[in-house]
Design a protein around this motif. Structure first.
Motif, PDB file in Angstrom:
ATOM      1  N   PRO A  10       3.171  -9.569   0.854  1.00 22.50           N
ATOM      2  CA  PRO A  10       3.943 -10.107   1.983  1.00 22.50           C
ATOM      3  C   PRO A  10       5.441  -9.840   1.909  1.00 22.50           C
ATOM      4  CG  PRO A  10       2.344 -11.716   1.213  1.00 22.50           C
ATOM      5  CD  PRO A  10       2.337 -10.607   0.211  1.00 22.50           C
ATOM      6  N   ASP A  11       5.969  -9.503   0.717  1.00 23.23           N
ATOM      7  CA  ASP A  11       7.397  -9.217   0.627  1.00 23.23           C
ATOM      8  C   ASP A  11       7.734  -7.769   0.961  1.00 23.23           C
ATOM      9  OD1 ASP A  11       6.208  -8.129  -1.590  1.00 23.23           O
ATOM     10  OD2 ASP A  11       7.814  -8.678  -2.968  1.00 23.23           O
ATOM     11  N   ARG A  12       6.727  -6.966   1.317  1.00 19.98           N
ATOM     12  CA  ARG A  12       6.957  -5.582   1.719  1.00 19.98           C
ATOM     13  C   ARG A  12       6.939  -5.485   3.233  1.00 19.98           C
ATOM     14  NH1 ARG A  12       9.739  -3.456  -1.347  1.00 19.98           N
ATOM     15  NH2 ARG A  12       9.212  -1.455  -0.391  1.00 19.98           N
ATOM     16  N   VAL A  13       7.957  -4.853   3.808  1.00 23.52           N
ATOM     17  CA  VAL A  13       8.130  -4.758   5.255  1.00 23.52           C
ATOM     18  C   VAL A  13       7.947  -3.305   5.687  1.00 23.52           C
ATOM     19  CG1 VAL A  13       9.710  -5.114   7.182  1.00 23.52           C
ATOM     20  CG2 VAL A  13       9.671  -6.737   5.284  1.00 23.52           C
ATOM     21  N   PHE A  14       7.215  -3.107   6.806  1.00 20.05           N
ATOM     22  CA  PHE A  14       6.944  -1.776   7.331  1.00 20.05           C
ATOM     23  C   PHE A  14       7.257  -1.747   8.822  1.00 20.05           C
ATOM     24  CE2 PHE A  14       4.236  -2.504   3.733  1.00 20.05           C
ATOM     25  CZ  PHE A  14       4.236  -1.303   3.038  1.00 20.05           C
ATOM     26  N   ALA A  15       7.710  -0.594   9.300  1.00 18.34           N
ATOM     27  CA  ALA A  15       7.890  -0.385  10.736  1.00 18.34           C
ATOM     28  C   ALA A  15       6.568   0.090  11.307  1.00 18.34           C
ATOM     29  CB  ALA A  15       8.991   0.638  10.983  1.00 18.34           C
ATOM     30  N   ARG A  16       5.924  -0.742  12.115  1.00 15.07           N
ATOM     31  CA  ARG A  16       4.606  -0.390  12.655  1.00 15.07           C
ATOM     32  C   ARG A  16       4.393  -1.113  13.976  1.00 15.07           C
ATOM     33  NH1 ARG A  16       0.024   1.927  10.325  1.00 15.07           N
ATOM     34  NH2 ARG A  16      -1.919   1.456  11.410  1.00 15.07           N
ATOM     35  N   GLY A  17       3.811  -0.416  14.920  1.00 14.60           N
ATOM     36  CA  GLY A  17       3.531  -1.013  16.215  1.00 14.60           C
ATOM     37  C   GLY A  17       4.790  -1.411  16.961  1.00 14.60           C
ATOM     38  N   GLY A  18       5.884  -0.638  16.796  1.00 14.13           N
ATOM     39  CA  GLY A  18       7.118  -0.903  17.512  1.00 14.13           C
ATOM     40  C   GLY A  18       7.934  -2.055  16.960  1.00 14.13           C
ATOM     41  N   ARG A  19       7.459  -2.692  15.871  1.00 16.85           N
ATOM     42  CA  ARG A  19       8.184  -3.811  15.264  1.00 16.85           C
ATOM     43  C   ARG A  19       8.114  -3.706  13.745  1.00 16.85           C
ATOM     44  NH1 ARG A  19       6.231  -9.163  18.745  1.00 16.85           N
ATOM     45  NH2 ARG A  19       7.176  -8.576  20.717  1.00 16.85           N
TER      46      ARG A  19
END
Length: 293
Positions: A36-45
């Motif tokens: 959960p501490d990893r952030v990805f750009a996906r689906g426009g957000r």
């Protein structure tokens, strides 16, 4: 996600084949996640904590030419894919400053994916085999920018590289390695462009009989240049992943032709800016009108 599918090149990758048509069929399953501490750009957000699974079926009609080209054997193919994918996210962020929508979100899709035309040139020199290839990603698959789950990339991609196979039928030893590089064009719906990446597939096996071989497979994926474009709000976001696992393959006669089936699996590790997990492949190569065995 990379245009290259992890593990797509395996054993005998540089060995010339029989002239004529063939139809490799590939079933691919993958399951991967990120904390959960990893952030990805996906689906426009921006999405935190991805959980991804997919079941895909690839059909790869292939034609091997009889006449030599530059002293080698030329072939062309085009791969199409249909399948189901499911993606979940622990949280959805409305922007890079971190405002969060409460609760998790999930999405699934059953549809067709992109098309992947390719051309190969292979040479045999005794136990040594060499190959060069080029491949393209044609963005015709199901895609919507706001969706979490997509089977299309929505951008063009070009991939090229070379491979080597050592095959000693007397001793039953086989080793293959294929190195490639991918150039990605921008996704016009998200203004996101993946950087150039390098990928290496390898496989090693020992024949236990004339028909059966067992061994190991693996891959290395390393992004060389950073992501770019207005949608790349996380910076260059270079990704990598490594994997290793077992394989077993079997040649068997059907109607005077030699068919081939292979089962292999990969366990991923050392992932960065990419979900990691495991994936399995079942490949069935069906020849049509080639040299009789």
């Amino acid at each position: 996600m990379s245009f290259w599918l992890p593990g797509q090149f395996g054993s005998f990758t540089a060995v010339p084949g029989d002239p004529g048509w063939s139809l490799p069929l590939i079933y691919y399953h993958t399951s991967a996640d990120a904390s959960p501490d990893r952030v990805f750009a996906r689906g426009g957000r921006l999405r935190a904590g991805l959980d991804v699974s997919a079941d895909l079926l690839f059909a790869v009609p292939t034609y091997v030419f009889t006449e030599p080209v530059l002293g080698g054997q030329a072939s062309v193919s085009v791969a199409g894919v249909f399948g189901h994918t499911k993606v979940g996210a622990e949280a959805t962020l409305t922007g890079p400053l971190g405002r969060t929508l409460t609760g998790s979100q999930s999405d699934s899709l059953t549809a067709g994916g992109d098309l992947y035309p390719a051309a190969y040139l292979k040479w045999n020199r005794g136990v040594h085999n060499f190959m060069v290839y080029t491949m393209a990603g044609v963005p015709v698959g199901a895609y919507q920018a706001e969706r979490l789950a997509n089977l299309g990339t929505n951008h063009w991609a070009l991939d090229a590289g070379g491979g080597y196979t050592y095959l000693d039928p007397k001793a039953g030893h086989e080793f293959s390695a294929t190195l490639g590089f991918t150039y990605n064009f921008e996704n016009p719906d998200t203004n996101y462009r993946n950087g150039v990446d390098a990928h290496l597939d390898w496989a090693a096996s020992q024949f236990l009989s004339e028909q059966l071989h067992v061994g190991l497979v693996g891959y290395f994926y390393q992004q060389l240049t950073g992501d770019s474009g207005a949608g790349a709000v996380l910076g260059d976001f270079k990704s990598r992943v490594y994997a290793v696992g077992p394989q077993i393959g079997y040649f068997f006669p059907v109607g005077g032709e030699k068919w081939y089936v292979n089962l292999k699996g990969y366990y991923e590790f050392e992932a960065r800016n990419r979900p990691k997990g495991w994936n399995t492949w079942i490949t069935l190569a069906i020849p049509f009108g080639g040299q009789k065995k």
